[in-house]
Design a protein around this motif. Sequence first.
Motif, PDB file in Angstrom:
ATOM      1  N   ASP A  55      -6.696   0.748  -3.891  1.00 17.86           N
ATOM      2  CA  ASP A  55      -6.971   1.380  -2.741  1.00 17.86           C
ATOM      3  C   ASP A  55      -5.906   2.630  -2.461  1.00 17.86           C
ATOM      4  OD1 ASP A  55      -9.230   0.315  -1.791  1.00 17.86           O
ATOM      5  OD2 ASP A  55      -8.422  -0.551   0.011  1.00 17.86           O
TER       6      ASP A  55
ATOM      7  N   TYR B 219       0.615  -1.146  -0.024  1.00 14.11           N
ATOM      8  CA  TYR B 219       0.100   0.086  -0.058  1.00 14.11           C
ATOM      9  C   TYR B 219       1.104   1.183  -0.079  1.00 14.11           C
ATOM     10  CZ  TYR B 219      -3.294   3.537   1.206  1.00 14.11           C
ATOM     11  OH  TYR B 219      -3.808   4.926   1.234  1.00 14.11           O
TER      12      TYR B 219
ATOM     13  N   ASP C 279      -6.450   6.528  -3.450  1.00 14.80           N
ATOM     14  CA  ASP C 279      -6.072   7.456  -2.577  1.00 14.80           C
ATOM     15  C   ASP C 279      -5.118   8.418  -2.897  1.00 14.80           C
ATOM     16  OD1 ASP C 279      -7.865   6.188  -0.761  1.00 14.80           O
ATOM     17  OD2 ASP C 279      -6.214   5.128   0.431  1.00 14.80           O
TER      18      ASP C 279
END
Length: 382
Positions: A114, A73, A118
């Motif tokens: 994600d 991430y 983001d």
Amino acid sequence: MNQFFATCPRGLEALLVSELAEFGAKNIQPTDGGVAFSGDMPVCYQANLESRIATRILWQVGRGRYANEEDLYQAVFKLNWPQWFDVKRDFLVKVTGVKCPLKSLEFATLRIKDAICDRFRQAVGSRPYIDTKEPDVRVHAYLAAEDYQLYIDTSGNPLYQRGLRRASVEAPLRENLAAGIIRLSGWQPGTPLLDPMCGSGTFLLEAAMMALDMAPGSGRHFGFEKLNNFDAAAWEKLRLKVLGRAKPVSFQKIYGSDADLRAVRVSRENLKQAGLLDAVQLSHVDMTEVPAPAESGVLIANPPYGIRIGEDEALAALYPKMAEALKKRFAGWNTYFLTNDMRLPKLMRLSPSKRTPLFNGPLECRLFEIRMVAGSNRREKS
Ligand SMILES: C[S@@+](CC[C@H](N)C(=O)[O-])C[C@H]1O[C@@H](n2cnc3c(N)ncnc32)[C@H](O)[C@@H]1O
């Protein structure tokens, strides 16, 4: 210079290396199932347009070490995604793991998605949508034991989708595998080429395009056209140059036949759609009775696969008849058979001079080369 990775059917890496060198790629490094290279964007455009062997051309945008989903991430979030594509483009993330320590590739996919969203939210206040069917942008992540690599796919739909073949038969070959087999046979335009089990005509189409110097991607679009760095002028210049090379369609001594009338019709339709019908002669005839269209040439066939019950026996009965036809009428021809049936040479009682391992999707196959020199390659009785 950018880093790229071109994927291809396993077994065709060496052919892809030669193609990429021709397009001006640098630092060419083959591995299993693909070839890494570096080059400027026009090299990537040319590989997409002209490679007959590649499946996808992936542009590397990140790489590093990771141990868990959180590492991924953070690494993905750090990359400047809005620099590469607009928030209005929809996208899709695809993750492949080889010895990947993570419990769930689906969860890793979700975290990468994600992180991209983001990053967009932080930069432009909104996020791009996901499209699982026809996304504008495809992001590929390769997760190995300790390293990840992130790519933006510059091809879009896989390159074996030439934008040509419409109708299909059972078990059609992928176009890039067919093109690779033609190259492995050493066939050169001008030499007679026959596929006596032509199905939907994949070998015929690929050979005709090679003979006429038609770029395989001349009738389709590519993923790189949707990226922010798309250089429309450079692309147009390249396209015009490559398309201008194509010869007018005329008969190329390429012959196709099949025992199934439906397959002959499908081949005809596909050649017609591609504007290549005049380059090829088609007929409806059983392989065991097909006449040789010339004194010598290259015969390439992809016999049926014995997958269903009873088909193995039917094939075992067909092979000796095929061999008989080759011996009677094809002395002087080089013949090539792609099959997953390792019994083929034994049951044909002919000795292959080469057995090249190739993968038709997940199916492990051999390309058997059998040179038909009159009277010389019958097997000794054991
Ligand atoms: C695996 S498919 C070939 C697929 C083809 N390479 C393509 O890409 O579409 C095998 C083909 O062999 C044909 N066939 C089977 N037995 C045959 C025979 N005895 N003579 C000629 N064709 C035959 C089938 O009709 C089928 O079209």
